[in-house]
Design a protein around this motif. Structure first.
Motif, PDB file in Angstrom:
ATOM      1  N   SER A   1       0.847  -1.191   0.000  1.00 46.23           N
ATOM      2  CA  SER A   1       0.000   0.000   0.000  1.00 46.23           C
ATOM      3  C   SER A   1       0.877   1.234   0.000  1.00 46.23           C
ATOM      4  N   ALA A   2       0.498   2.221  -0.807  1.00 43.13           N
ATOM      5  CA  ALA A   2       1.276   3.455  -0.898  1.00 43.13           C
ATOM      6  C   ALA A   2       1.033   4.323   0.323  1.00 43.13           C
ATOM      7  N   THR A   3       2.090   4.904   0.845  1.00 44.07           N
ATOM      8  CA  THR A   3       2.010   5.776   2.013  1.00 44.07           C
ATOM      9  C   THR A   3       2.794   7.044   1.751  1.00 44.07           C
ATOM     10  N   ASN A   4       2.257   8.188   2.148  1.00 43.36           N
ATOM     11  CA  ASN A   4       2.972   9.451   2.075  1.00 43.36           C
ATOM     12  C   ASN A   4       3.587   9.765   3.434  1.00 43.36           C
ATOM     13  N   TYR A   5       4.803  10.312   3.403  1.00 44.89           N
ATOM     14  CA  TYR A   5       5.509  10.712   4.620  1.00 44.89           C
ATOM     15  C   TYR A   5       5.988  12.154   4.469  1.00 44.89           C
ATOM     16  N   THR A   6       6.163  12.829   5.592  1.00 46.52           N
ATOM     17  CA  THR A   6       6.757  14.166   5.622  1.00 46.52           C
ATOM     18  C   THR A   6       8.057  14.094   6.417  1.00 46.52           C
ATOM     19  N   LEU A   7       9.171  14.365   5.760  1.00 46.67           N
ATOM     20  CA  LEU A   7      10.478  14.278   6.401  1.00 46.67           C
ATOM     21  C   LEU A   7      10.984  15.680   6.744  1.00 46.67           C
ATOM     22  N   TRP A   8      11.375  15.870   8.010  1.00 48.07           N
ATOM     23  CA  TRP A   8      11.895  17.151   8.489  1.00 48.07           C
ATOM     24  C   TRP A   8      13.394  17.016   8.740  1.00 48.07           C
ATOM     25  N   ILE A   9      14.202  17.772   7.988  1.00 53.80           N
ATOM     26  CA  ILE A   9      15.669  17.706   8.075  1.00 53.80           C
ATOM     27  C   ILE A   9      16.176  18.968   8.777  1.00 53.80           C
ATOM     28  N   HIS A  10      16.736  18.808   9.955  1.00 50.90           N
ATOM     29  CA  HIS A  10      17.141  19.974  10.740  1.00 50.90           C
ATOM     30  C   HIS A  10      18.465  20.575  10.254  1.00 50.90           C
ATOM     31  N   GLY A  11      18.783  21.730  10.821  1.00 49.56           N
ATOM     32  CA  GLY A  11      19.997  22.445  10.457  1.00 49.56           C
ATOM     33  C   GLY A  11      21.099  22.303  11.491  1.00 49.56           C
ATOM     34  N   ARG A  12      21.942  23.311  11.568  1.00 49.39           N
ATOM     35  CA  ARG A  12      23.088  23.311  12.470  1.00 49.39           C
ATOM     36  C   ARG A  12      22.621  23.146  13.917  1.00 49.39           C
ATOM     37  N   ASN A  13      23.304  22.262  14.650  1.00 50.98           N
ATOM     38  CA  ASN A  13      22.871  21.966  16.012  1.00 50.98           C
ATOM     39  C   ASN A  13      24.081  21.486  16.807  1.00 50.98           C
ATOM     40  N   THR A  14      24.867  22.429  17.273  1.00 46.91           N
ATOM     41  CA  THR A  14      26.139  22.076  17.933  1.00 46.91           C
ATOM     42  C   THR A  14      25.939  21.443  19.301  1.00 46.91           C
ATOM     43  N   SER A  15      24.738  21.523  19.853  1.00 46.83           N
ATOM     44  CA  SER A  15      24.503  20.910  21.160  1.00 46.83           C
ATOM     45  C   SER A  15      24.443  19.392  21.078  1.00 46.83           C
TER      46      SER A  15
ATOM     47  N   LEU B   1      15.612   8.810   3.210  1.00 48.44           N
ATOM     48  CA  LEU B   1      14.997   8.827   1.883  1.00 48.44           C
ATOM     49  C   LEU B   1      14.777   7.413   1.366  1.00 48.44           C
ATOM     50  N   ASP B   2      15.752   6.531   1.599  1.00 50.49           N
ATOM     51  CA  ASP B   2      15.598   5.137   1.190  1.00 50.49           C
ATOM     52  C   ASP B   2      14.460   4.471   1.950  1.00 50.49           C
ATOM     53  N   CYS B   3      14.362   4.758   3.246  1.00 51.08           N
ATOM     54  CA  CYS B   3      13.317   4.151   4.084  1.00 51.08           C
ATOM     55  C   CYS B   3      11.918   4.538   3.638  1.00 51.08           C
ATOM     56  N   TYR B   4      11.697   5.845   3.442  1.00 52.24           N
ATOM     57  CA  TYR B   4      10.343   6.355   3.319  1.00 52.24           C
ATOM     58  C   TYR B   4       9.960   6.843   1.926  1.00 52.24           C
ATOM     59  N   CYS B   5      10.910   6.943   1.026  1.00 51.67           N
ATOM     60  CA  CYS B   5      10.633   7.579  -0.275  1.00 51.67           C
ATOM     61  C   CYS B   5      10.970   6.666  -1.444  1.00 51.67           C
ATOM     62  N   THR B   6      10.812   5.363  -1.252  1.00 54.01           N
ATOM     63  CA  THR B   6      11.057   4.408  -2.332  1.00 54.01           C
ATOM     64  C   THR B   6       9.869   3.472  -2.459  1.00 54.01           C
ATOM     65  N   GLY B   7       9.858   2.685  -3.531  1.00 55.72           N
ATOM     66  CA  GLY B   7       8.761   1.756  -3.776  1.00 55.72           C
ATOM     67  C   GLY B   7       7.480   2.489  -4.082  1.00 55.72           C
ATOM     68  N   SER B   8       6.414   2.147  -3.380  1.00 55.27           N
ATOM     69  CA  SER B   8       5.121   2.794  -3.600  1.00 55.27           C
ATOM     70  C   SER B   8       4.930   4.024  -2.726  1.00 55.27           C
ATOM     71  N   ASN B   9       5.891   4.327  -1.875  1.00 56.92           N
ATOM     72  CA  ASN B   9       5.781   5.455  -0.952  1.00 56.92           C
ATOM     73  C   ASN B   9       6.332   6.745  -1.545  1.00 56.92           C
ATOM     74  N   PHE B  10       5.746   7.857  -1.142  1.00 52.70           N
ATOM     75  CA  PHE B  10       6.184   9.184  -1.567  1.00 52.70           C
ATOM     76  C   PHE B  10       6.466  10.054  -0.353  1.00 52.70           C
ATOM     77  N   CYS B  11       7.319  11.063  -0.556  1.00 46.19           N
ATOM     78  CA  CYS B  11       7.700  11.960   0.536  1.00 46.19           C
ATOM     79  C   CYS B  11       7.501  13.422   0.176  1.00 46.19           C
ATOM     80  N   TYR B  12       7.146  14.182   1.189  1.00 47.15           N
ATOM     81  CA  TYR B  12       7.296  15.631   1.198  1.00 47.15           C
ATOM     82  C   TYR B  12       8.508  15.909   2.083  1.00 47.15           C
ATOM     83  N   ILE B  13       9.304  16.913   1.721  1.00 47.00           N
ATOM     84  CA  ILE B  13      10.501  17.247   2.489  1.00 47.00           C
ATOM     85  C   ILE B  13      10.376  18.668   3.026  1.00 47.00           C
TER      86      ILE B  13
END
Length: 296
Positions: A25-39, A86-98
């Motif tokens: 079954s196709a599933t859509n995911y939203t991936l949030w990629i953070h920025g600089r985080n020295t902590s 990206l490999d986990c959630y954005c391949t096969g029948s699945n699509f991603c928003y970034i």
């Protein structure tokens, strides 16, 4: 490309991938990629750790996932964490928003430019502790990404890194120098995915080092997706090279944007700074609202 077309920006997968995953079954995911985080407060491989952004209970797109990396190492060294997601959630029948913030912009740009044309193993979207997912045996070229929203993108670098205003010695700071970041990968190669750029302008006194309008960390030349550095401002401002325009059109003085870079939000009211503050604040706020509306 209008915002109405946001919902129609589907990227077809290869015929082989469709056939091999026809029973899934196709599933859509939203991936949030953070920025600089020295902590180092985020946990790489933990897709439920939204501590960089804010409350994990906040709406942030369909099936939201936090794509964490160490926040201080070079883009090339840590980009495998982004490719794992990206490999986990954005391949096969699945699509991603970034959705990406600051240096997260460089991470998704680097992944697409350097690896977006490579053969990827279709994964099962069931992550192990290290953030990798199991192989299904199928393959496809690149990833299934609908579009990319960018909050205060650092893909053009920052003058603060140029002059050492960040009093740290982490390797990412070297990457964030304007000349280094702009030469790191081909920013025009997005594999046809649109990058929707959200540019904040609530600067402060020490950000006088930054040319034109800025959000305390980055100038409009970077956050607006302009292909060259320069002093770009809001309409009506003085002492600037030109005005940052919305859409894909060049700045008012004719400086082009990178291909497939669409300046969606220009902070004319100078209300949004760079920082999410672990509370979905700053320029991250308008991006979250946009993702809630369109990442369905």
């Amino acid at each position: 490309m209008s915002r109405a077309l946001h919902l129609l920006a589907l990227v077809p997968v290869t015929a082989a991938a469709l056939l091999s995953t026809s029973e899934a079954s196709a599933t859509n995911y939203t991936l949030w990629i953070h920025g600089r985080n020295t902590s180092g407060s985020t946990t790489a491989g933990n897709y439920d750790d939204f501590s960089y952004w804010g409350s994990s209970s906040a709406a942030a797109g369909v099936n939201k996932k936090a794509v964490n990396w160490d926040g201080k190492s070079k883009i090339s060294v840590t980009n495998d964490k982004i490719r794992n997601a990206l490999d986990c959630y954005c391949t096969g029948s699945n699509f991603c928003y970034i959705a990406a913030h600051s240096a997260g912009n460089a991470h998704i740009g680097y992944a697409l430019a350097m690896y977006g044309g490579s053969t990827r193993g279709v994964r099962d979207a069931i992550p192990a502790a290290d953030g990798t997912c199991g192989a299904t045996g199928a393959t496809q070229v690149g990833w299934n990404i609908k579009w990319v929203d960018i909050a205060s993108g650092a893909a053009g670098g920052s003058e603060l890194a140029n002059v050492g205003s960040w009093a740290v010695s982490d390797p990412l700071t070297d990457d964030l120098k304007t000349a280094t970041m702009r030469a790191l990968y081909d920013h025009n190669q997005t594999r046809g995915r649109y990058f929707y750029m959200f540019a904040g302008a609530k600067g402060t006194l020490y950000s006088g080092i930054l040319p034109g309008q800025d959000d305390e960390a980055l100038s409009y030349h970077s956050t607006g997706g302009v292909a060259v550095t320069g002093s770009f401002c809001n309409a009506g401002d003085w002492f600037c090279d030109g005005t940052l325009t919305t859409g894909t059109s060049a700045t008012s003085n004719g400086k082009a944007k990178w291909s497939y870079h669409y300046t969606d939000f220009v902070d004319a009211s100078e209300a949004y700074n760079h920082y999410s503050n672990g509370a979905w604040e700053g320029i991250v706020g308008p991006v979250r609202s946009d993702v809630v509306a369109y990442a369905l």
